[in-house]
Design an enzyme around this catalytic site. Structure first.
Site, PDB file in Angstrom:
ATOM      1  N   GLN A 166       0.837  -1.206   0.000  1.00  0.00           N
ATOM      2  CA  GLN A 166       0.000   0.000   0.000  1.00  0.00           C
ATOM      3  C   GLN A 166       0.872   1.257   0.000  1.00  0.00           C
ATOM      4  O   GLN A 166       0.609   2.212  -0.726  1.00  0.00           O
ATOM      5  CB  GLN A 166      -0.928  -0.004   1.221  1.00  0.00           C
ATOM      6  CG  GLN A 166      -1.966  -1.116   1.146  1.00  0.00           C
ATOM      7  CD  GLN A 166      -2.858  -1.185   2.367  1.00  0.00           C
ATOM      8  OE1 GLN A 166      -2.632  -0.490   3.357  1.00  0.00           O
ATOM      9  NE2 GLN A 166      -3.870  -2.033   2.314  1.00  0.00           N
ATOM     10  N   ASP A 312      -2.195 -11.734   4.166  1.00  0.00           N
ATOM     11  CA  ASP A 312      -3.601 -11.818   4.574  1.00  0.00           C
ATOM     12  C   ASP A 312      -4.037 -13.255   4.867  1.00  0.00           C
ATOM     13  O   ASP A 312      -5.159 -13.487   5.336  1.00  0.00           O
ATOM     14  CB  ASP A 312      -4.492 -11.197   3.490  1.00  0.00           C
ATOM     15  CG  ASP A 312      -4.234  -9.691   3.368  1.00  0.00           C
ATOM     16  OD1 ASP A 312      -3.819  -9.068   4.364  1.00  0.00           O
ATOM     17  OD2 ASP A 312      -4.411  -9.140   2.260  1.00  0.00           O
ATOM     18  N   ARG A 343      -4.204  -8.819  14.306  1.00  0.00           N
ATOM     19  CA  ARG A 343      -4.465 -10.196  13.864  1.00  0.00           C
ATOM     20  C   ARG A 343      -3.616 -11.231  14.579  1.00  0.00           C
ATOM     21  O   ARG A 343      -3.905 -12.422  14.487  1.00  0.00           O
ATOM     22  CB  ARG A 343      -4.297 -10.321  12.345  1.00  0.00           C
ATOM     23  CG  ARG A 343      -5.469  -9.769  11.598  1.00  0.00           C
ATOM     24  CD  ARG A 343      -5.479 -10.170  10.125  1.00  0.00           C
ATOM     25  NE  ARG A 343      -6.579  -9.475   9.479  1.00  0.00           N
ATOM     26  CZ  ARG A 343      -6.574  -9.014   8.237  1.00  0.00           C
ATOM     27  NH1 ARG A 343      -5.512  -9.203   7.477  1.00  0.00           N
ATOM     28  NH2 ARG A 343      -7.627  -8.393   7.743  1.00  0.00           N
TER      29      ARG A 343
HETATM   30  C1  S3P Z   1      -2.887  -4.625   0.078  1.00  0.00           C
HETATM   31  C2  S3P Z   1      -1.679  -4.747   0.701  1.00  0.00           C
HETATM   32  C3  S3P Z   1      -1.509  -5.396   2.011  1.00  0.00           C
HETATM   33  C4  S3P Z   1      -2.699  -6.285   2.352  1.00  0.00           C
HETATM   34  C5  S3P Z   1      -4.004  -5.608   2.093  1.00  0.00           C
HETATM   35  C6  S3P Z   1      -4.136  -5.193   0.644  1.00  0.00           C
HETATM   36  C7  S3P Z   1      -2.942  -3.914  -1.219  1.00  0.00           C
HETATM   37  O1  S3P Z   1      -1.380  -4.395   3.002  1.00  0.00           O
HETATM   38  O2  S3P Z   1      -2.631  -6.691   3.711  1.00  0.00           O
HETATM   39  O3  S3P Z   1      -5.084  -6.481   2.411  1.00  0.00           O
HETATM   40  O4  S3P Z   1      -3.964  -4.024  -1.926  1.00  0.00           O
HETATM   41  O5  S3P Z   1      -1.959  -3.247  -1.564  1.00  0.00           O
HETATM   42  P1  S3P Z   1       0.051  -3.710   3.352  1.00  0.00           P
HETATM   43  O6  S3P Z   1       0.571  -3.087   2.133  1.00  0.00           O
HETATM   44  O7  S3P Z   1      -0.268  -2.681   4.405  1.00  0.00           O
HETATM   45  O8  S3P Z   1       0.878  -4.825   3.880  1.00  0.00           O
END
Ligand code: S3P
Length: 438
Positions: A166, A312, A343
């Site tokens: 993200q 996840d 989690r």
């Molecule tokens: C996601 C990245 C992950 C994941 C989330 C979706 C994404 O988070 O846990 O469900 O779509 O880029 P992080 O980037 O915070 O690890």
């Protein structure tokens, strides 16, 4: 919600479109010139928050049917500040990616808010690099609301302190508006859907070892995106079919991007029987069908570099390991504490409530595997969709069934989840009837 045990998991299913790719197709579609037609859109509370967010920014989105959207892009610089906060609800991917995009809408101001869970999650990880690029960004002590004052952006090279797709994506999206090559260096590879989609839309992206760079873009164009099935929504059924003896399950059209399928690697070294067939590409992403047969599992250790590839699915790993022969360990997963719930605690509490031997550590779990069916009982999802689904998978393999508190939280990523569980139960009963001697 109560989920009863099933004596085997059989049949064929297809899961909704990938949540990560669905978010990105709407957000990047909003920045394109012209229309983006999205097929196989994974409709959920999270992705609907994204559709509403881009609408509030002046983007027309037509819902052609349940899983087909048409996004009328306004171009890279065409978004219009709504003059009211944008509510990102429970969606971490939305708030972080949108922050990167809005930082590029020079001369405008925005405010991002979210629900209680999202408001408790860390935002500095994304606002810090955006500030370094020159954006005016303020948080409430590292949390929502985030206020963005979009100013000219400078290209930076940024080493991510935590492996996060993200955050990487937010910087790359802001990099489309910067004055040169923006580079993100990852401590470990994370999902690369943003890079793949930006490339497909015509942006210049380069990858070198552990880093990825983007160049400023003039225009983007996607045309059409077909979203493959979500591996994270398939994973509960993969684990259920692995654990429940006598199972044989097929899951069709699943995204198999190697940066998402770490659970398959982990399960396969535990002895799981998962075969991939009909390998193909959907929207430039690897995809295929899965055949899962039940298997006896042995313990394993999962360490930091595998964590982002299965982030996840780690609650499901804990369940599988608790039913395996031997003691398993997960390390380097402190990120799990910053998800929709903590989690690490939520998983350990839930599995212990069902009779499993799972202990929370600072950065993961210690798990004593006992190769019998979980006893069953009552768990609380804590408003976290992945924990509710974990409870349902444990229920299918359990002795007495599982009651799940706040089970509605599955709607965040997979509103039809419990209907699919029910369909599997009916398939098991029907195949038994078909095979009974006349
Ligand atoms: C996601 C990245 C992950 C994941 C989330 C979706 C994404 O988070 O846990 O469900 O779509 O880029 P992080 O980037 O915070 O690890």
């Amino acid at each position: 919600m109560r989920v009863e045990p099933v004596h085997r998991v059989v049949g064929h299913l297809a899961v909704p479109g990938d949540k990560s790719i669905s978010h990105r197709s709407v957000l990047i579609g909003a920045l394109c010139d012209g229309e983006t037609r999205i097929g196989g859109f994974g409709r959920s509370a999270d992705t609907e928050a994204t559709v509403d967010a881009v609408r509030s920014l002046g983007v027309q989105v037509d819902e052609l049917d349940q899983d087909t959207l048409c996004v009328h892009g306004r171009g890279l610089r065409g978004l219009v500040a709504p003059g009211a906060p944008i509510d990102c609800r429970n969606a971490g991917t939305l708030v972080r990616l949108l922050a990167g995009i809005l930082a590029g809408q020079q001369g405008q101001q925005f405010e991002l808010t979210g629900d209680e869970s999202l408001s408790a999650r860390p935002m500095r990880r994304v606002t810090e690099p955006l500030k370094r690029m020159g954006a005016g960004v303020e948080t409430d002590e590292g949390h929502l609301p985030v206020a963005i004052d979009a100013r000219p952006l400078h290209a930076i090279t940024y080493e991510l302190p935590v492996a996060s797709a993200q955050v990487k994506s937010a910087i790359l999206l802001a990099g489309l508006y910067a004055d040169g090559e923006t580079t993100v260096v990852e401590p470990a590879p994370t999902r690369d859907h943003t890079e793949l989609m930006l490339e497909a839309a015509g942006a210049r992206i380069t990858r070198r070892g552990t880093s990825v760079s983007v160049w400023p873009a003039e225009r983007l164009e996607l045309g059409a995106v077909e979203v493959p099935g979500d591996f994270s929504s398939a994973a509960p059924f993969v684990v259920a079919a692995t654990l429940v003896p006598g199972s044989e399950l097929h899951i069709h059209g699943v995204n198999l991007n190697p940066r998402r399928t770490g659970l398959l690697e982990i399960l396969s070294r535990m002895g799981a029987k998962v075969t991939v067939y009909n390998r193909r590409r959907i929207a430039g992403e690897p995809a295929g069908d899965l055949e899962v047969r039940s298997a006896d599992l042995v313990a394993t250790t999962v360490t930091a570099k595998e964590v982002p590839l299965a982030i996840d699915e780690l609650p499901l790993f804990a369940l599988a390991a608790s039913c395996a022969h031997g003691d398993s360990v997960l390390r380097g997963a402190e990120e799990l504490r910053a998800k929709e719930s903590d989690r690490i605690e939520a998983t350990a509490d839930a599995l212990r409530a069902l009779g499993q031997h799972v202990r929370a550590t600072d950065d993961g779990f210690r798990i004593r595997g006992v190769p019998t069916r979980p006893r069953g009982g009552h768990i609380e999802s804590r408003g976290d969709h992945r924990i509710a689904m974990l409870g349902a998978v444990a229920a299918l393999d359990s002795q007495h069934g599982v009651e799940i508190g706040d089970a509605d939280s599955v709607a965040v990523s997979f509103p039809g989840f419990f209907e699919m569980v029910e369909r599997l139960r009916r398939s098991a009963v029907e195949t038994d009837r078909d095979h009974r001697p006349a």
